[in-house]
Design a protein around this motif. Structure first.
Motif, mmCIF file in Angstrom:
data_model
loop_
_atom_site.group_PDB
_atom_site.id
_atom_site.type_symbol
_atom_site.label_atom_id
_atom_site.label_comp_id
_atom_site.label_asym_id
_atom_site.label_seq_id
_atom_site.Cartn_x
_atom_site.Cartn_y
_atom_site.Cartn_z
ATOM 1 N N GLN A 84 0.870 -1.084 -0.171
ATOM 2 C CA GLN A 84 -0.114 0.166 0.104
ATOM 3 C C GLN A 84 0.979 1.306 0.139
ATOM 4 O O GLN A 84 0.580 2.253 -1.030
ATOM 5 N N ALA A 85 1.908 1.266 0.713
ATOM 6 C CA ALA A 85 2.814 2.374 0.920
ATOM 7 C C ALA A 85 3.548 2.769 -0.441
ATOM 8 O O ALA A 85 3.520 4.005 -0.941
ATOM 9 N N TYR A 105 2.419 6.030 -2.398
ATOM 10 C CA TYR A 105 3.310 7.194 -2.591
ATOM 11 C C TYR A 105 3.731 7.272 -3.970
ATOM 12 O O TYR A 105 3.856 8.344 -4.383
ATOM 13 N N THR A 141 7.256 12.856 2.931
ATOM 14 C CA THR A 141 7.255 11.519 3.377
ATOM 15 C C THR A 141 6.536 11.189 4.685
ATOM 16 O O THR A 141 5.913 10.112 5.150
ATOM 17 N N ALA A 166 3.296 8.870 5.380
ATOM 18 C CA ALA A 166 3.233 7.823 6.229
ATOM 19 C C ALA A 166 2.162 7.721 7.229
ATOM 20 O O ALA A 166 1.509 6.694 7.366
ATOM 21 N N ILE A 217 -1.175 6.721 5.000
ATOM 22 C CA ILE A 217 -1.129 5.516 4.810
ATOM 23 C C ILE A 217 -1.396 4.374 6.046
ATOM 24 O O ILE A 217 -2.282 3.586 6.047
ATOM 25 N N SER A 267 5.411 0.318 11.440
ATOM 26 C CA SER A 267 5.946 1.469 10.633
ATOM 27 C C SER A 267 7.318 1.426 10.295
ATOM 28 O O SER A 267 7.726 2.055 9.335
ATOM 29 N N LEU A 292 7.872 1.336 6.152
ATOM 30 C CA LEU A 292 7.744 2.668 5.625
ATOM 31 C C LEU A 292 8.989 3.170 5.116
ATOM 32 O O LEU A 292 8.985 4.150 4.583
#
Length: 337
Positions: free
Chosen positions: A158-159, A163, A175, A179, A182, A248, A251
């Motif tokens: 998904q990230a 992005y 960014t 983050a 997302i 996290s 990411l």
């Protein structure tokens, strides 16, 4: 310079990575130059021909090959402690903000999904009812698609899609903002199902009683159902926060300067990957254990006091019923006997 970035959207990530890694690269070069002795260096042709006045960098003290594992850990903590601290702060910022926004999004989705379809009238025109039923079904379908898609695909995918897809469409997100965005929409999909389960767990008679006194669906949810549902789902909400603290780390694929990304920069300087990743593993463990303790304290606070009084009458104090944990234990013992 001649690259057209709009024609090569994947090259756009180089700019973000270079900005975040250039300091680490410069530091590595300076440390390497400090170890090498500059001998016989000459200026290019046409220069003065003098040897340059080069003062080598002072070689920094670092562990040798025989240093123990914990010696390297102590050295890396001393050298890159602030780097790890900044990464930890960014990780907490992303996880806390993303979880809070995801909870709000999931709460909205869950409330809308619990709205019952309006019933058709037995007499008269049903045109308005049919339109409302069709619109509500369409909204339910969209929310179901949202939940299934974001629960059924990994966050790392998904990230990358969100992005770089946004950059391909001409939208360049920061960014940190990307983050938080997302994690919010990913958490919202899980929270919607968690909150819906909490709403369903509340006794159905309370819905009927609230509707019987004229409350709307929104009033029933906000004043009767949700206060009980939130207490029931609090452990699951805390679990989502812990998951977001750990997840996290994925990411770093979009150059978010969270803890794992900073650790990669530190590990690449001395090629001590095991020691660096051991340090951040301990940091992640401390974060998750601390959050778990805080959430348990909140749960205990929401449970209310162990001892309380039920007032059976407003005028006669003899009708009061005192309830305590000790009384309950005694009652259980008498019942078992």
């Amino acid at each position: 310079k001649n690259l057209r970035f709009l024609d090569f959207p994947l090259c756009l990530s180089l700019r973000d990575k270079q900005k975040k890694e250039i300091s680490s690269l410069k530091q590595t070069i300076c440390e390497a130059e400090g170890k090498w002795k500059v001998q016989g260096t000459q200026f290019p042709a046409g220069g003065s021909g003098r040897r340059p006045d080069v003062t080598p960098y002072k070689e920094k003290k670092m562990p040798n090959a025989s240093t123990s594992f914990f010696g390297w850990v102590a050295f890396l903590l001393q050298k890159y402690g602030m780097l790890f601290l900044r990464g930890t702060g960014m990780t907490l910022l992303i996880a806390l903000t993303g979880t809070a926004l995801g909870f709000a999004l999931g709460l909205l989705v869950a409330i809308i999904r619990t709205i019952a379809l309006p019933e058709k009238k037995k007499a008269g025109s049903n045109a308005g009812v049919i339109v409302k039923r069709g619109l509500l079904r369409f909204v339910h379908m969209l929310m179901n698609v949202y939940i299934q898609v974001f629960r059924g695909t990994p966050m790392i995918v998904q990230a990358v899609v969100i992005y770089y897809g946004a950059q391909y469409a001409g939208v360049f997100m920061d960014t940190t903002f990307a983050a938080v965005f997302i994690i919010s929409i990913n958490t919202g999909a899980y929270m919607a199902e968690i909150i819906r389960g909490g709403i369903v767990s509340v006794d159905k008679g309370q819905f009927e009683a609230a509707h019987a006194i004229g409350m709307t669906h929104w009033q029933t949810m906000t004043t009767v159902v949700l206060p009980q549902a939130i207490r029931n789902i609090l452990p699951s909400v805390g679990n989502e926060l812990i998951v977001n603290i750990k997840d996290s780390s994925v990411l770093n694929v979009i150059s978010v300067s969270e803890l794992f990304f900073q650790a990669k920069s530190a590990a690449g300087t001395y090629y001590r990957y095991f020691e660096v990743y051991f340090i951040i593993a301990v940091i992640y463990l401390i974060l998750t254990l601390t959050v778990s303790r805080i959430l348990r304290a909140v749960e205990k606070k929401m449970d209310g006091p162990d001892n309380y009084v039920i007032h059976g009458s407003q005028s006669d104090s003899r009708a009061d019923i005192k309830v305590s944990v000790e009384n309950e234990k005694e009652a259980v013992k008498r019942w078992n006997a």
